[in-house]
Design a protein around this motif. Structure first.
Motif, PDB file in Angstrom:
ATOM      1  N   ALA A 248      21.224  53.735 -16.413  1.00 26.90           N
ATOM      2  CA  ALA A 248      21.152  54.273 -15.050  1.00 26.90           C
ATOM      3  C   ALA A 248      20.124  53.586 -14.157  1.00 26.90           C
ATOM      4  CB  ALA A 248      20.829  55.763 -15.118  1.00 26.90           C
ATOM      5  N   LEU A 249      19.100  52.963 -14.749  1.00 30.64           N
ATOM      6  CA  LEU A 249      17.959  52.479 -13.961  1.00 30.64           C
ATOM      7  C   LEU A 249      18.364  51.520 -12.840  1.00 30.64           C
ATOM      8  CD1 LEU A 249      15.241  51.974 -16.728  1.00 30.64           C
ATOM      9  CD2 LEU A 249      15.428  53.809 -15.045  1.00 30.64           C
ATOM     10  N   GLU A 250      19.242  50.586 -13.125  1.00 27.22           N
ATOM     11  CA  GLU A 250      19.669  49.628 -12.106  1.00 27.22           C
ATOM     12  C   GLU A 250      20.331  50.337 -10.926  1.00 27.22           C
ATOM     13  OE1 GLU A 250      22.918  45.959 -11.626  1.00 27.22           O
ATOM     14  OE2 GLU A 250      22.426  46.781 -13.613  1.00 27.22           O
ATOM     15  N   HIS A 251      21.147  51.334 -11.200  1.00 26.89           N
ATOM     16  CA  HIS A 251      21.856  52.051 -10.141  1.00 26.89           C
ATOM     17  C   HIS A 251      20.919  52.990  -9.381  1.00 26.89           C
ATOM     18  CE1 HIS A 251      25.567  50.465 -11.806  1.00 26.89           C
ATOM     19  NE2 HIS A 251      25.185  50.897 -12.994  1.00 26.89           N
ATOM     20  N   ILE A 252      19.906  53.516 -10.064  1.00 31.23           N
ATOM     21  CA  ILE A 252      18.897  54.329  -9.382  1.00 31.23           C
ATOM     22  C   ILE A 252      18.106  53.463  -8.409  1.00 31.23           C
ATOM     23  CG2 ILE A 252      16.789  55.677  -9.710  1.00 31.23           C
ATOM     24  CD1 ILE A 252      17.946  56.545 -12.439  1.00 31.23           C
ATOM     25  N   ALA A 253      17.701  52.280  -8.868  1.00 27.94           N
ATOM     26  CA  ALA A 253      16.940  51.373  -8.013  1.00 27.94           C
ATOM     27  C   ALA A 253      17.738  50.936  -6.794  1.00 27.94           C
ATOM     28  CB  ALA A 253      16.503  50.146  -8.816  1.00 27.94           C
ATOM     29  N   ALA A 254      19.050  50.809  -6.947  1.00 26.94           N
ATOM     30  CA  ALA A 254      19.906  50.377  -5.843  1.00 26.94           C
ATOM     31  C   ALA A 254      20.294  51.527  -4.920  1.00 26.94           C
ATOM     32  CB  ALA A 254      21.167  49.721  -6.395  1.00 26.94           C
ATOM     33  N   GLY A 255      19.922  52.745  -5.297  1.00 25.51           N
ATOM     34  CA  GLY A 255      20.262  53.895  -4.473  1.00 25.51           C
ATOM     35  C   GLY A 255      21.649  54.449  -4.713  1.00 25.51           C
ATOM     36  N   ALA A 256      22.353  53.920  -5.720  1.00 25.00           N
ATOM     37  CA  ALA A 256      23.714  54.390  -5.999  1.00 25.00           C
ATOM     38  C   ALA A 256      23.713  55.676  -6.816  1.00 25.00           C
ATOM     39  CB  ALA A 256      24.494  53.314  -6.737  1.00 25.00           C
ATOM     40  N   LEU A 257      22.581  55.970  -7.507  1.00 23.90           N
ATOM     41  CA  LEU A 257      22.440  57.202  -8.266  1.00 23.90           C
ATOM     42  C   LEU A 257      21.084  57.825  -7.960  1.00 23.90           C
ATOM     43  CD1 LEU A 257      23.793  56.201 -11.799  1.00 23.90           C
ATOM     44  CD2 LEU A 257      24.956  57.618 -10.097  1.00 23.90           C
ATOM     45  N   VAL A 258      21.035  59.140  -8.050  1.00 19.77           N
ATOM     46  CA  VAL A 258      19.803  59.889  -7.848  1.00 19.77           C
ATOM     47  C   VAL A 258      19.489  60.621  -9.150  1.00 19.77           C
ATOM     48  CG1 VAL A 258      18.678  61.731  -6.554  1.00 19.77           C
ATOM     49  CG2 VAL A 258      20.267  60.171  -5.395  1.00 19.77           C
ATOM     50  N   ARG A 259      18.236  60.521  -9.579  1.00 19.36           N
ATOM     51  CA  ARG A 259      17.835  61.137 -10.845  1.00 19.36           C
ATOM     52  C   ARG A 259      17.260  62.528 -10.615  1.00 19.36           C
ATOM     53  NH1 ARG A 259      14.501  57.860 -15.495  1.00 19.36           N
ATOM     54  NH2 ARG A 259      14.844  59.371 -17.185  1.00 19.36           N
ATOM     55  N   VAL A 260      17.606  63.465 -11.510  1.00 15.88           N
ATOM     56  CA  VAL A 260      17.069  64.820 -11.447  1.00 15.88           C
ATOM     57  C   VAL A 260      16.614  65.242 -12.843  1.00 15.88           C
ATOM     58  CG1 VAL A 260      18.476  65.499  -9.459  1.00 15.88           C
ATOM     59  CG2 VAL A 260      19.368  65.830 -11.780  1.00 15.88           C
ATOM     60  N   LEU A 261      15.835  66.323 -12.889  1.00 17.99           N
ATOM     61  CA  LEU A 261      15.346  66.881 -14.158  1.00 17.99           C
ATOM     62  C   LEU A 261      14.589  65.852 -15.000  1.00 17.99           C
ATOM     63  CD1 LEU A 261      18.485  68.993 -15.225  1.00 17.99           C
ATOM     64  CD2 LEU A 261      16.464  69.754 -13.953  1.00 17.99           C
ATOM     65  N   ASP A 262      13.942  64.914 -14.351  1.00 21.89           N
ATOM     66  CA  ASP A 262      13.243  63.844 -15.079  1.00 21.89           C
ATOM     67  C   ASP A 262      12.154  64.407 -15.984  1.00 21.89           C
ATOM     68  OD1 ASP A 262      12.536  61.255 -15.829  1.00 21.89           O
ATOM     69  OD2 ASP A 262      11.108  61.039 -14.190  1.00 21.89           O
ATOM     70  N   ASP A 263      11.469  65.463 -15.510  1.00 18.42           N
ATOM     71  CA  ASP A 263      10.378  66.023 -16.296  1.00 18.42           C
ATOM     72  C   ASP A 263      10.870  66.819 -17.504  1.00 18.42           C
ATOM     73  OD1 ASP A 263      11.475  67.863 -14.526  1.00 18.42           O
ATOM     74  OD2 ASP A 263       9.620  69.006 -14.295  1.00 18.42           O
ATOM     75  N   TRP A 264      12.182  67.038 -17.591  1.00 11.64           N
ATOM     76  CA  TRP A 264      12.775  67.722 -18.735  1.00 11.64           C
ATOM     77  C   TRP A 264      13.328  66.741 -19.779  1.00 11.64           C
ATOM     78  CZ3 TRP A 264      12.915  72.827 -20.114  1.00 11.64           C
ATOM     79  CH2 TRP A 264      12.512  73.764 -19.162  1.00 11.64           C
ATOM     80  N   CYS A 265      13.322  65.459 -19.469  1.00  9.90           N
ATOM     81  CA  CYS A 265      13.933  64.445 -20.353  1.00  9.90           C
ATOM     82  C   CYS A 265      12.835  63.715 -21.121  1.00  9.90           C
ATOM     83  CB  CYS A 265      14.765  63.458 -19.537  1.00  9.90           C
ATOM     84  SG  CYS A 265      16.164  64.225 -18.682  1.00  9.90           S
ATOM     85  N   LYS A 266      12.591  64.124 -22.334  1.00 10.06           N
ATOM     86  CA  LYS A 266      11.534  63.559 -23.154  1.00 10.06           C
ATOM     87  C   LYS A 266      12.079  62.437 -24.037  1.00 10.06           C
ATOM     88  CE  LYS A 266       8.610  66.390 -21.460  1.00 10.06           C
ATOM     89  NZ  LYS A 266       7.637  65.891 -20.447  1.00 10.06           N
TER      90      LYS A 266
END
Length: 296
Positions: A248-266
């Motif tokens: 997902a990181l490449e698409h997050i950086a490009a703005g194509a995806l938005v990340r949520v619940l990051d603090d819940w993903c260990k």
């Protein structure tokens, strides 16, 4: 053991492994009738039925199951030792069969092995994408890949990746219609793109925060059995995806995806290559293991 009995037992093992007299005969280079005769001769010699036969399939009897489970691994050991002896020459050679999930194959096996395979033209690598917990011994794989805490204790395990993380993502278009979830419980109000497991169930989404672990059963309009399709659906705005972070990181950086619940993903244990500890490792497998070994 008489040579005739040895050959008949070998014929029986191949028939059970292949699940068919026709496929086993093609593998051994004999006719199906000759193979059937060998198995019947073995049954006569032992005085017990080993197989039940119908027009559609064959199955082992209780005696046949016991014989197969006891002798098949020994024939496999013989094959492995013969292959190892054949490799006592200038260069490692042979085919290495590995089973792995799609993400492990794409993110670890392919990039690492593709860098070294050119140096070993006599080694062939066969990678089978499989999400199930395959029995690599009975299915005749040389090695498998699993998350570290899923490897059986009787296997040799070699770490081949760092620890991993999951990312929960969706497209900006999706979030234009839905609020971003602030907790795993809020996923109940979202369309989640789910993964169908080999056992028929759906993957539960695991989360943890401040020592609180949550396993959430999500639902949604789309279900796939591979992570690449889930990513594609998320990019198309079809819902929330639960995928390995590096996808997902490449698409997050490009703005194509938005990340949520990051603090819940260990982080969770990374991938390990595993293979039977009782089998003599071939030189070809040693090359593959060394190429994949995580050195971070």
């Amino acid at each position: 053991m008489a040579l005739e009995t040895f050959n008949d037992v070998l014929a029986f093992v191949h028939v059970v492994r292949e699940g068919s007299f026709t496929r086993a005969s093609a593998l051994l280079g004999v006719t199906p009738s000759a193979l059937s005769h060998a198995v019947r001769a073995l049954e006569t010699r032992l005085g017990v039925r080993l197989l039940t036969r119908t027009t559609r399939r064959i199955a082992t009897t209780e005696a046949g199951e016991r014989l197969f489970n006891r002798v098949a691994p020994r024939f496999q050991d013989i094959d492995a030792e013969v292959a190892a002896v054949k490799e006592l020459r200038d260069k490692p050679a042979g085919t290495i069969r590995v089973t792995a999930a799609e993400h492990a194959a794409n993110s670890v096996l392919w990039p690492k092995l593709s860098r070294v395979m050119g140096d070993y033209p006599d080694i062939n690598v066969e990678i089978t994408i499989d999400y199930s917990m395959s029995d690599i011994v009975s299915q005749r794989y040389d090695a498998g890949v699993r998350i570290g805490d899923q490897v059986a204790k009787d296997m040799i395990a070699v770490r081949i990746s760092p620890d991993l993380r999951i990312a929960v993502v969706a497209s900006p278009a999706y979030f234009a219609k839905r609020p971003k979830p602030r907790s795993p419980q809020a996923l109940a109000d979202n369309d989640c793109i789910t993964l169908r497991l080999p056992n028929g169930g759906l993957l539960a989404w695991d989360f943890e925060k401040q020592g609180q672990a949550v396993k959430f059963r999500v639902t949604g309009q789309w279900v796939f059995n591979n992570s690449s399709s889930i990513l594609r659906a998320a990019l198309a705005g079809c819902g929330l995806a639960f995928i390995p972070e590096d996808m997902a990181l490449e698409h997050i950086a490009a703005g194509a995806l938005v990340r949520v619940l990051d603090d819940w993903c260990k982080p969770y244990p990374g991938y390990h290559l595993y293979y039977p500890s009782r089998r003599q490792s071939s030189r070809a497998l040693a090359v593959v293991v060394d190429a994949l070994r995580h050195r971070g």
